[in-house]
Design a protein around this motif. Structure first.
Motif, PDB file in Angstrom:
ATOM      1  N   SER A 211       7.357   4.994   4.082  1.00 56.12           N
ATOM      2  CA  SER A 211       8.566   4.729   3.304  1.00 56.12           C
ATOM      3  C   SER A 211       8.429   5.418   1.951  1.00 56.12           C
ATOM      4  O   SER A 211       7.343   5.878   1.593  1.00 56.12           O
ATOM      5  CB  SER A 211       8.775   3.224   3.109  1.00 56.12           C
ATOM      6  N   ARG A 212       9.527   5.511   1.232  1.00 52.90           N
ATOM      7  CA  ARG A 212       9.461   6.160  -0.069  1.00 52.90           C
ATOM      8  C   ARG A 212      10.374   5.464  -1.065  1.00 52.90           C
ATOM      9  O   ARG A 212      11.398   4.881  -0.689  1.00 52.90           O
ATOM     10  CB  ARG A 212       9.797   7.643   0.030  1.00 52.90           C
ATOM     11  N   ASP A 213       9.975   5.548  -2.327  1.00 54.17           N
ATOM     12  CA  ASP A 213      10.767   5.043  -3.441  1.00 54.17           C
ATOM     13  C   ASP A 213      10.894   6.200  -4.426  1.00 54.17           C
ATOM     14  O   ASP A 213       9.985   6.449  -5.227  1.00 54.17           O
ATOM     15  CB  ASP A 213      10.075   3.838  -4.078  1.00 54.17           C
ATOM     16  N   ASN A 214      12.001   6.912  -4.351  1.00 59.93           N
ATOM     17  CA  ASN A 214      12.158   8.102  -5.189  1.00 59.93           C
ATOM     18  C   ASN A 214      12.259   7.753  -6.672  1.00 59.93           C
ATOM     19  O   ASN A 214      11.920   8.575  -7.523  1.00 59.93           O
ATOM     20  CB  ASN A 214      13.371   8.906  -4.746  1.00 59.93           C
ATOM     21  N   ALA A 215      12.714   6.557  -6.970  1.00 59.88           N
ATOM     22  CA  ALA A 215      12.776   6.142  -8.369  1.00 59.88           C
ATOM     23  C   ALA A 215      11.379   6.030  -8.972  1.00 59.88           C
ATOM     24  O   ALA A 215      11.204   6.190 -10.186  1.00 59.88           O
ATOM     25  CB  ALA A 215      13.508   4.817  -8.493  1.00 59.88           C
ATOM     26  N   LYS A 216      10.399   5.755  -8.122  1.00 58.69           N
ATOM     27  CA  LYS A 216       9.010   5.645  -8.570  1.00 58.69           C
ATOM     28  C   LYS A 216       8.187   6.876  -8.204  1.00 58.69           C
ATOM     29  O   LYS A 216       6.977   6.898  -8.431  1.00 58.69           O
ATOM     30  CB  LYS A 216       8.358   4.393  -7.969  1.00 58.69           C
ATOM     31  N   ASN A 217       8.831   7.879  -7.626  1.00 58.90           N
ATOM     32  CA  ASN A 217       8.111   9.077  -7.185  1.00 58.90           C
ATOM     33  C   ASN A 217       6.909   8.719  -6.313  1.00 58.90           C
ATOM     34  O   ASN A 217       5.822   9.293  -6.460  1.00 58.90           O
ATOM     35  CB  ASN A 217       7.638   9.907  -8.388  1.00 58.90           C
ATOM     36  N   THR A 218       7.107   7.813  -5.390  1.00 60.42           N
ATOM     37  CA  THR A 218       5.991   7.319  -4.585  1.00 60.42           C
ATOM     38  C   THR A 218       6.391   7.182  -3.119  1.00 60.42           C
ATOM     39  O   THR A 218       7.508   6.757  -2.818  1.00 60.42           O
ATOM     40  CB  THR A 218       5.501   5.961  -5.115  1.00 60.42           C
ATOM     41  N   VAL A 219       5.457   7.563  -2.265  1.00 58.08           N
ATOM     42  CA  VAL A 219       5.590   7.350  -0.827  1.00 58.08           C
ATOM     43  C   VAL A 219       4.476   6.410  -0.393  1.00 58.08           C
ATOM     44  O   VAL A 219       3.359   6.496  -0.895  1.00 58.08           O
ATOM     45  CB  VAL A 219       5.515   8.679  -0.061  1.00 58.08           C
ATOM     46  N   TYR A 220       4.807   5.537   0.539  1.00 59.93           N
ATOM     47  CA  TYR A 220       3.844   4.549   1.016  1.00 59.93           C
ATOM     48  C   TYR A 220       3.563   4.747   2.506  1.00 59.93           C
ATOM     49  O   TYR A 220       4.433   5.194   3.259  1.00 59.93           O
ATOM     50  CB  TYR A 220       4.389   3.139   0.795  1.00 59.93           C
ATOM     51  N   LEU A 221       2.367   4.382   2.902  1.00 61.71           N
ATOM     52  CA  LEU A 221       2.025   4.318   4.325  1.00 61.71           C
ATOM     53  C   LEU A 221       1.427   2.944   4.582  1.00 61.71           C
ATOM     54  O   LEU A 221       0.295   2.672   4.186  1.00 61.71           O
ATOM     55  CB  LEU A 221       1.041   5.415   4.732  1.00 61.71           C
ATOM     56  N   GLN A 222       2.224   2.082   5.193  1.00 65.36           N
ATOM     57  CA  GLN A 222       1.746   0.764   5.564  1.00 65.36           C
ATOM     58  C   GLN A 222       1.057   0.876   6.917  1.00 65.36           C
ATOM     59  O   GLN A 222       1.680   1.294   7.890  1.00 65.36           O
ATOM     60  CB  GLN A 222       2.908  -0.229   5.644  1.00 65.36           C
ATOM     61  N   MET A 223      -0.205   0.492   6.951  1.00 67.06           N
ATOM     62  CA  MET A 223      -0.993   0.614   8.182  1.00 67.06           C
ATOM     63  C   MET A 223      -1.421  -0.778   8.641  1.00 67.06           C
ATOM     64  O   MET A 223      -2.132  -1.482   7.914  1.00 67.06           O
ATOM     65  CB  MET A 223      -2.225   1.493   7.938  1.00 67.06           C
ATOM     66  N   ASN A 224      -0.946  -1.150   9.799  1.00 63.31           N
ATOM     67  CA  ASN A 224      -1.273  -2.466  10.372  1.00 63.31           C
ATOM     68  C   ASN A 224      -2.084  -2.299  11.650  1.00 63.31           C
ATOM     69  O   ASN A 224      -2.120  -1.210  12.234  1.00 63.31           O
ATOM     70  CB  ASN A 224       0.007  -3.236  10.676  1.00 63.31           C
ATOM     71  N   THR A 225      -2.699  -3.373  12.061  1.00 66.45           N
ATOM     72  CA  THR A 225      -3.491  -3.390  13.295  1.00 66.45           C
ATOM     73  C   THR A 225      -4.449  -2.201  13.327  1.00 66.45           C
ATOM     74  O   THR A 225      -4.506  -1.435  14.295  1.00 66.45           O
ATOM     75  CB  THR A 225      -2.576  -3.374  14.542  1.00 66.45           C
ATOM     76  N   LEU A 226      -5.187  -2.033  12.259  1.00 68.81           N
ATOM     77  CA  LEU A 226      -6.080  -0.882  12.143  1.00 68.81           C
ATOM     78  C   LEU A 226      -7.209  -0.946  13.155  1.00 68.81           C
ATOM     79  O   LEU A 226      -7.694  -2.036  13.531  1.00 68.81           O
ATOM     80  CB  LEU A 226      -6.632  -0.792  10.731  1.00 68.81           C
ATOM     81  N   ARG A 227      -7.614   0.230  13.595  1.00 72.52           N
ATOM     82  CA  ARG A 227      -8.671   0.389  14.597  1.00 72.52           C
ATOM     83  C   ARG A 227      -9.805   1.222  14.011  1.00 72.52           C
ATOM     84  O   ARG A 227      -9.569   2.025  13.089  1.00 72.52           O
ATOM     85  CB  ARG A 227      -8.104   1.105  15.821  1.00 72.52           C
ATOM     86  N   PRO A 228     -10.999   1.094  14.536  1.00 73.40           N
ATOM     87  CA  PRO A 228     -12.097   1.931  14.027  1.00 73.40           C
ATOM     88  C   PRO A 228     -11.782   3.428  14.093  1.00 73.40           C
ATOM     89  O   PRO A 228     -12.214   4.180  13.218  1.00 73.40           O
ATOM     90  CB  PRO A 228     -13.263   1.561  14.958  1.00 73.40           C
ATOM     91  N   GLU A 229     -11.020   3.833  15.091  1.00 71.11           N
ATOM     92  CA  GLU A 229     -10.675   5.256  15.206  1.00 71.11           C
ATOM     93  C   GLU A 229      -9.684   5.724  14.151  1.00 71.11           C
ATOM     94  O   GLU A 229      -9.398   6.918  14.052  1.00 71.11           O
ATOM     95  CB  GLU A 229     -10.136   5.576  16.607  1.00 71.11           C
ATOM     96  N   ASP A 230      -9.159   4.811  13.349  1.00 64.98           N
ATOM     97  CA  ASP A 230      -8.318   5.200  12.218  1.00 64.98           C
ATOM     98  C   ASP A 230      -9.149   5.598  10.994  1.00 64.98           C
ATOM     99  O   ASP A 230      -8.606   6.061   9.989  1.00 64.98           O
ATOM    100  CB  ASP A 230      -7.380   4.055  11.822  1.00 64.98           C
ATOM    101  N   THR A 231     -10.449   5.417  11.081  1.00 66.97           N
ATOM    102  CA  THR A 231     -11.330   5.779   9.974  1.00 66.97           C
ATOM    103  C   THR A 231     -11.245   7.275   9.697  1.00 66.97           C
ATOM    104  O   THR A 231     -11.430   8.098  10.592  1.00 66.97           O
ATOM    105  CB  THR A 231     -12.786   5.397  10.308  1.00 66.97           C
ATOM    106  N   ALA A 232     -10.915   7.608   8.464  1.00 69.73           N
ATOM    107  CA  ALA A 232     -10.731   9.011   8.081  1.00 69.73           C
ATOM    108  C   ALA A 232     -10.426   9.076   6.591  1.00 69.73           C
ATOM    109  O   ALA A 232     -10.179   8.047   5.950  1.00 69.73           O
ATOM    110  CB  ALA A 232      -9.574   9.634   8.859  1.00 69.73           C
ATOM    111  N   VAL A 233     -10.425  10.279   6.068  1.00 67.38           N
ATOM    112  CA  VAL A 233      -9.852  10.521   4.750  1.00 67.38           C
ATOM    113  C   VAL A 233      -8.379  10.826   4.958  1.00 67.38           C
ATOM    114  O   VAL A 233      -8.029  11.681   5.778  1.00 67.38           O
ATOM    115  CB  VAL A 233     -10.546  11.691   4.044  1.00 67.38           C
ATOM    116  N   TYR A 234      -7.536  10.131   4.238  1.00 69.15           N
ATOM    117  CA  TYR A 234      -6.088  10.287   4.365  1.00 69.15           C
ATOM    118  C   TYR A 234      -5.558  11.086   3.182  1.00 69.15           C
ATOM    119  O   TYR A 234      -5.877  10.788   2.026  1.00 69.15           O
ATOM    120  CB  TYR A 234      -5.416   8.923   4.430  1.00 69.15           C
ATOM    121  N   TYR A 235      -4.724  12.070   3.502  1.00 69.08           N
ATOM    122  CA  TYR A 235      -4.152  12.960   2.492  1.00 69.08           C
ATOM    123  C   TYR A 235      -2.636  12.893   2.533  1.00 69.08           C
ATOM    124  O   TYR A 235      -2.041  12.806   3.614  1.00 69.08           O
ATOM    125  CB  TYR A 235      -4.548  14.404   2.765  1.00 69.08           C
ATOM    126  N   CYS A 236      -2.014  12.977   1.374  1.00 65.89           N
ATOM    127  CA  CYS A 236      -0.571  13.171   1.362  1.00 65.89           C
ATOM    128  C   CYS A 236      -0.276  14.620   0.987  1.00 65.89           C
ATOM    129  O   CYS A 236      -1.065  15.266   0.284  1.00 65.89           O
ATOM    130  CB  CYS A 236       0.140  12.195   0.428  1.00 65.89           C
TER     131      CYS A 236
END
Length: 123
Positions: free
Chosen positions: A70-95
């Motif tokens: 999701s994004r909030d352009n008024a705040k110049n910010t994008v979000y990534l809500q991550m639920n039900t995380l798994r060990p295979e989601d382990t990584a460095v995340y980049y925007c």
């Protein structure tokens, strides 16, 4: 466009995290914002993207149903809500920001990248 990702951390499997991508540019609202990730020894991969107005989103199959961008352009910010995380989601995340389109794969053609934030999911 300068981007800064934050919000990573250590979480147990099944838990949640919310990543944030803050941008410095006044033209932030015109860019397609992406999240990519790279695990050790693996190629960087597309996770999710959102159009400039938030009206369109795209997800990797591995993220569908668990992650929400999701994004909030008024705040110049994008979000990534991550639920039900798994060990295979382990990584460095980049925007990353592209002025024209959603870019999947490794995102090699995307011109603007932020420094990553580490996400570690323990089993």
């Amino acid at each position: 466009v300068q981007l800064q990702a934050s919000g990573g951390g250590l979480v147990q499997a099944g838990g949640s995290l919310r990543l944030s991508c803050a941008a410095s540019s006044r033209t932030f609202s015109t860019y397609y914002i992406h999240w990519f990730r790279q695990a050790p020894g693996k190629e960087r991969e597309f996770v999710a993207a959102i159009s400039w107005d938030g009206g369109s989103t795209a997800y990797a199959d591995s993220a569908k149903g668990r992650f929400t961008i999701s994004r909030d352009n008024a705040k110049n910010t994008v979000y990534l809500q991550m639920n039900t995380l798994r060990p295979e989601d382990t990584a460095v995340y980049y925007c990353a920001a592209d002025p024209l389109r959603v870019v999947r794969g490794t995102g090699a053609t995307i011109p603007y990248w932020g420094k990553g934030t580490q996400v570690t999911v323990s089993s």
